[in-house]
Scaffold this active site. Structure first.
Site, PDB file in Angstrom:
ATOM      1  N   LYS A  69       0.803  -1.226   0.000  1.00  0.00           N
ATOM      2  CA  LYS A  69       0.000   0.000   0.000  1.00  0.00           C
ATOM      3  C   LYS A  69       0.842   1.287   0.000  1.00  0.00           C
ATOM      4  O   LYS A  69       0.429   2.290  -0.559  1.00  0.00           O
ATOM      5  CB  LYS A  69      -0.933   0.005   1.221  1.00  0.00           C
ATOM      6  CG  LYS A  69      -2.144  -0.905   1.077  1.00  0.00           C
ATOM      7  CD  LYS A  69      -3.005  -0.806   2.327  1.00  0.00           C
ATOM      8  CE  LYS A  69      -4.433  -1.184   2.016  1.00  0.00           C
ATOM      9  NZ  LYS A  69      -5.341  -0.929   3.145  1.00  0.00           N
ATOM     10  N   ASP A 106     -10.200   3.736   1.741  1.00  0.00           N
ATOM     11  CA  ASP A 106     -10.487   3.112   3.040  1.00  0.00           C
ATOM     12  C   ASP A 106     -11.304   4.039   3.954  1.00  0.00           C
ATOM     13  O   ASP A 106     -12.227   3.597   4.633  1.00  0.00           O
ATOM     14  CB  ASP A 106      -9.191   2.719   3.760  1.00  0.00           C
ATOM     15  CG  ASP A 106      -8.644   1.373   3.301  1.00  0.00           C
ATOM     16  OD1 ASP A 106      -9.426   0.566   2.749  1.00  0.00           O
ATOM     17  OD2 ASP A 106      -7.446   1.121   3.490  1.00  0.00           O
TER      18      ASP A 106
HETATM   19  P1  NAP Z   1      -0.642  -1.883  10.371  1.00  0.00           P
HETATM   20  O1  NAP Z   1      -0.276  -0.630   9.634  1.00  0.00           O
HETATM   21  O2  NAP Z   1       0.327  -3.011  10.431  1.00  0.00           O
HETATM   22  O3  NAP Z   1      -0.988  -1.426  11.895  1.00  0.00           O
HETATM   23  C1  NAP Z   1      -1.251  -2.380  12.890  1.00  0.00           C
HETATM   24  C2  NAP Z   1      -1.771  -1.692  14.144  1.00  0.00           C
HETATM   25  O4  NAP Z   1      -2.061  -2.702  15.135  1.00  0.00           O
HETATM   26  C3  NAP Z   1      -0.740  -0.748  14.789  1.00  0.00           C
HETATM   27  O5  NAP Z   1      -1.416   0.289  15.458  1.00  0.00           O
HETATM   28  C4  NAP Z   1      -0.059  -1.690  15.790  1.00  0.00           C
HETATM   29  O6  NAP Z   1       0.580  -1.030  16.847  1.00  0.00           O
HETATM   30  C5  NAP Z   1      -1.256  -2.456  16.298  1.00  0.00           C
HETATM   31  N1  NAP Z   1      -0.873  -3.730  16.925  1.00  0.00           N
HETATM   32  C6  NAP Z   1      -0.450  -4.861  16.314  1.00  0.00           C
HETATM   33  N2  NAP Z   1      -0.171  -5.818  17.239  1.00  0.00           N
HETATM   34  C7  NAP Z   1      -0.419  -5.262  18.452  1.00  0.00           C
HETATM   35  C8  NAP Z   1      -0.314  -5.733  19.789  1.00  0.00           C
HETATM   36  N3  NAP Z   1       0.101  -6.990  20.080  1.00  0.00           N
HETATM   37  N4  NAP Z   1      -0.669  -4.903  20.805  1.00  0.00           N
HETATM   38  C9  NAP Z   1      -1.089  -3.639  20.543  1.00  0.00           C
HETATM   39  N5  NAP Z   1      -1.201  -3.129  19.287  1.00  0.00           N
HETATM   40  C10 NAP Z   1      -0.862  -3.929  18.265  1.00  0.00           C
HETATM   41  O7  NAP Z   1      -1.992  -2.512   9.825  1.00  0.00           O
HETATM   42  P2  NAP Z   1      -3.269  -1.736   9.208  1.00  0.00           P
HETATM   43  O8  NAP Z   1      -3.175  -1.755   7.744  1.00  0.00           O
HETATM   44  O9  NAP Z   1      -3.386  -0.429   9.926  1.00  0.00           O
HETATM   45  O10 NAP Z   1      -4.464  -2.731   9.620  1.00  0.00           O
HETATM   46  C11 NAP Z   1      -4.900  -2.844  10.960  1.00  0.00           C
HETATM   47  C12 NAP Z   1      -6.121  -3.744  11.044  1.00  0.00           C
HETATM   48  O11 NAP Z   1      -7.201  -3.154  10.330  1.00  0.00           O
HETATM   49  C13 NAP Z   1      -5.907  -5.133  10.424  1.00  0.00           C
HETATM   50  O12 NAP Z   1      -6.548  -6.077  11.257  1.00  0.00           O
HETATM   51  C14 NAP Z   1      -6.596  -5.042   9.081  1.00  0.00           C
HETATM   52  O13 NAP Z   1      -7.091  -6.290   8.633  1.00  0.00           O
HETATM   53  C15 NAP Z   1      -7.762  -4.106   9.433  1.00  0.00           C
HETATM   54  N6  NAP Z   1      -8.275  -3.372   8.260  1.00  0.00           N
HETATM   55  C16 NAP Z   1      -9.596  -3.566   7.950  1.00  0.00           C
HETATM   56  C17 NAP Z   1     -10.134  -2.881   6.885  1.00  0.00           C
HETATM   57  C18 NAP Z   1     -11.589  -3.079   6.560  1.00  0.00           C
HETATM   58  O14 NAP Z   1     -11.993  -2.782   5.425  1.00  0.00           O
HETATM   59  N7  NAP Z   1     -12.399  -3.520   7.505  1.00  0.00           N
HETATM   60  C19 NAP Z   1      -9.339  -2.012   6.102  1.00  0.00           C
HETATM   61  C20 NAP Z   1      -7.996  -1.845   6.439  1.00  0.00           C
HETATM   62  C21 NAP Z   1      -7.478  -2.546   7.543  1.00  0.00           C
HETATM   63  P3  NAP Z   1       2.159  -0.678  16.730  1.00  0.00           P
HETATM   64  O15 NAP Z   1       2.248   0.586  15.930  1.00  0.00           O
HETATM   65  O16 NAP Z   1       2.594  -0.524  18.130  1.00  0.00           O
HETATM   66  O17 NAP Z   1       2.829  -1.853  16.037  1.00  0.00           O
END
Ligand code: NAP
Length: 276
Positions: A69, A106
């Site tokens: 992305k 998004d």
């Molecule tokens: P990302 O950029 O990798 O960010 C992950 C987030 O989760 C960060 O804030 C990270 O915190 C946190 N995190 C991960 N493991 C953790 C833990 N053990 N304890 C506390 N915080 C933790 O991923 P993203 O693209 O933002 O996606 C995040 C989620 O949204 C995913 O589950 C994805 O599937 C979902 N999503 C859904 C949609 C939809 O259409 N519904 C669209 C986009 C994304 P740190 O910064 O501390 O690592």
């Protein structure tokens, strides 16, 4: 003269989990439009070459998912302001003049899902609590700011990431330590989980949820499972809950319309297609 059937798809790695093919194929079929949508596993080292080749093979655009992305912004010729602000794109349009146009839908999907699932939520009525500061959080914060939310309480395990987000967006964002996450729920009109916590195969969310008040709107971006621990607890507390699947469905609407020329409806049949 050969007539080309418009092709679209999703690129990422891994790609097997993506629900986008079911969604777009469902719309193509029910709307009786020519076209197809294919999942494509693409490695980062091949990204540029793949994006240069796909338009020549009849592709009109692609969705982009993890881990590409951010990287696609380096390759795109034109980038919308919101994709620039978010720092990531989820939709590419291959234009007839050969240029690649990058956008991020998004945030649109997030707001449309809230409007559909919590029609009484009024952005201006109060602050929003956002858990997480990753790529999805940036899209959510951008859309909340656009919608007129007056203040955001932002918390993330890695505090500097939240601070960077607050700095980039320049609106009223108060960064709160992750250990204090439970304390921002009570004063918020909307609570959003943008972390991957609670997703199948990931850790469960352990943020104390006793601050959730009846009437607060609570939504989770995680959609596998559909009913996360956060949503179950919120429901028990009398909150209005909205699951994350609708965001995925709604973010696909503008892309489909640009690629295939007709605007699709998000309805119960679309949800069922995504869950198949
Ligand atoms: P990302 O950029 O990798 O960010 C992950 C987030 O989760 C960060 O804030 C990270 O915190 C946190 N995190 C991960 N493991 C953790 C833990 N053990 N304890 C506390 N915080 C933790 O991923 P993203 O693209 O933002 O996606 C995040 C989620 O949204 C995913 O589950 C994805 O599937 C979902 N999503 C859904 C949609 C939809 O259409 N519904 C669209 C986009 C994304 P740190 O910064 O501390 O690592």
């Amino acid at each position: 003269m050969t007539i080309r059937i418009p092709l679209a798809g999703v690129i990422g790695s891994p790609i097997g989990h993506s629900k986008s093919p079911q969604i777009h194929k469902h719309w193509l079929k029910t709307m009786g439009l020519p076209g197809d949508y294919v999942p494509m596993e693409v490695e980062l080292s091949d990204l540029r070459q793949v994006l240069e080749t796909l338009p020549k093979a009849g592709f009109v655009g692609v969705n982009v998912t993890i881990p590409h992305k951010e990287a696609v912004l380096e390759i795109a010729d034109l980038i919308t302001d919101r994709a620039t602000l978010i720092g990531a794109a989820n939709t590419l349009i291959f234009r007839k003049d050969g240029k690649i146009h990058a956008d991020n839908t998004d945030g649109y999907g997030f707001i449309e899902n809230l409007k559909a699932g919590a029609p009484h939520w009024t952005p201006a009525a109060g602050p929003a609590a956002v858990l997480g500061a990753g790529g999805a959080a940036r899209a959510v914060v951008a859309s909340l700011a656009d919608a007129g939310v007056p203040e955001i309480f932002l918390t993330n395990r890695t505090r500097v990431r939240a601070e960077k987000l607050a700095e980039d967006f320049g609106m009223r964002i108060t960064v709160v330590d992750w250990v204090q996450a439970g304390n921002i729920l009570e004063d918020s009109n909307l609570v959003v989980n943008t972390t991957s916590l609670g997703m199948i195969g990931k850790q469960e969310m352990r943020v104390p949820l006793d601050g959730l008040r009846a009437g607060t709107t609570v939504t989770d971006l995680v959609y596998a499972p559909l009913r996360t621990h956060l949503l179950a607890e919120a429901e028990a507390a009398g909150c209005v809950t909205v699951d994350g699947l609708g965001m995925l469905l709604h973010q696909a609407v503008p892309a489909f319309e640009r690629w295939f020329g007709k605007r699709p409806e998000v309805d119960s049949a679309t949800r069922a297609a995504a869950l198949r």
